[in-house]
Design an enzyme around this catalytic site. Structure first.
Site, PDB file in Angstrom:
ATOM      1  N   SER A  50       0.970  -1.115  -0.191  1.00 54.46           N
ATOM      2  CA  SER A  50       0.166   0.064   0.180  1.00 54.46           C
ATOM      3  C   SER A  50       0.941   1.203  -0.021  1.00 54.46           C
ATOM      4  O   SER A  50       1.886   1.328   0.531  1.00 54.46           O
ATOM      5  CB  SER A  50      -0.932   0.299   1.059  1.00 54.46           C
ATOM      6  OG  SER A  50      -1.622   1.325   1.507  1.00 54.46           O
TER       7      SER A  50
ATOM      8  N   TYR B 249      -2.181  -0.952  10.164  1.00 61.72           N
ATOM      9  CA  TYR B 249      -2.296  -1.047   8.897  1.00 61.72           C
ATOM     10  C   TYR B 249      -0.995  -0.904   8.237  1.00 61.72           C
ATOM     11  O   TYR B 249      -0.387  -1.735   7.557  1.00 61.72           O
ATOM     12  CB  TYR B 249      -3.411  -0.504   8.110  1.00 61.72           C
ATOM     13  CG  TYR B 249      -3.725  -0.895   6.903  1.00 61.72           C
ATOM     14  CD1 TYR B 249      -4.221  -1.849   6.277  1.00 61.72           C
ATOM     15  CD2 TYR B 249      -3.430   0.049   5.798  1.00 61.72           C
ATOM     16  CE1 TYR B 249      -4.347  -2.178   5.281  1.00 61.72           C
ATOM     17  CE2 TYR B 249      -3.447  -0.172   4.287  1.00 61.72           C
ATOM     18  CZ  TYR B 249      -4.094  -1.472   4.231  1.00 61.72           C
ATOM     19  OH  TYR B 249      -4.215  -1.670   2.811  1.00 61.72           O
TER      20      TYR B 249
END
Length: 275
Positions: free
Chosen positions: A148, A161
């Site tokens: 990401s 995350y």
């Protein structure tokens, strides 16, 4: 670094998180190139729809309903493809997210993100690496890890995350160096905010630095970069790339830029959850 062009046709392999979003879109791309794919995910209905769409594109599929965080799931995936003879593709795409202040995050959500985003792809790669190596020696194989953009710029209220996505990125970088000369092409993609179902509960917009790209544009860039033999694939929009560059040269300047919008950002992302 070797950037030999990759042939993506007729790949035989596994895509995790294949029921929606980036996973489904990649299944369609490999399907239209003649691929035979094992679609792995938690929901039969969404996997069945992906399989139908892949068939329309000319590819073939098998479906395996698995929660990758549960004991035995990796072994069942490996057993499913053991008879294939060729496994030359693994896409570690499955992931989940829970945003919010660290001290308000449930321990179960911490474990859920680490287990699915980091532990599961490492264990699955470990289990399938002998087959990927074997195919790599014959005609080359592909290991694609979906990280990401948040691995490049750690954003507030996404600390866990971000840790998992930075972890999978460094796993790929280390493994890429470990596998030099084996024919296994290890690539990591860093999508920015992408218009998928995973982002449906996230309400931060471009005014808070979360402008979204269409799934189609992200996949177009990803596939083009993969075919060109790239190993580090950044699909973030230009504005976000400027912040990524600033984060390397002057990270405290990024802190200062984000500080005025912290309260608004927390409100916008506090319901962001796919677990």
């Amino acid at each position: 670094m070797d950037r030999t062009t990759l042939d993506l046709t007729n790949r035989r392999g596994i895509i995790t998180g294949a029921g929606q979003g980036i996973g489904r879109a990649l299944a369609l791309e490999f399907g239209r190139r003649g691929g035979h794919l094992l679609l792995v995910g938690r929901r039969l209905a969404t996997l069945t729809e992906t399989a139908r769409l892949v068939a329309v594109e000319g590819g073939t599929t098998e479906i395996l309903v698995e929660d990758l965080t549960q004991p035995g799931s990796v072994e069942r995936i490996a057993e499913t493809v053991a008879s294939w003879g060729v496994v030359d593709l693994l896409v570690n795409n499955a992931g989940n997210v829970r945003a919010g202040r660290l001290e308000l995050t449930r321990d179960a959500d911490v474990h859920s993100m680490i287990d699915l985003n980091l532990t599961a792809p490492i264990l699955l790669t470990k289990a399938l690496l002998p087959a990927l190596r074997q195919s790599g020696q014959r005609h080359g194989s592909i290991l694609l890890n979906v990280s990401s953009g948040i691995a490049l710029v750690g954003m507030p209220f996404y600390s866990i995350y971000a840790a998992t996505k930075a972890g999978i990125a460094q796993f790929g970088e280390s493994l890429r160096r470990e596998l030099i000369g084996t024919g296994v092409h290890v690539a990591t993609v860093y999508p920015g905010a992408t218009d998928t179902a995973m982002m449906a509960s996230q309400n931060a917009g471009a005014d808070l630095g979360w402008g979204r790209r269409s799934l189609e544009d992200v996949i177009t860039d990803l596939i083009a970069a993969l075919e060109a033999g790239e190993h580090e694939i950044n699909t973030a929009p230009e504005g976000r790339r400027a912040m990524q560059e600033l984060n390397v040269t002057d990270p405290l300047a990024v802190d200062a830029a984000l500080a005025p919008g912290l309260e608004a950002l927390e409100l916008a992302v506090r319901d962001h959850r796919s677990i």
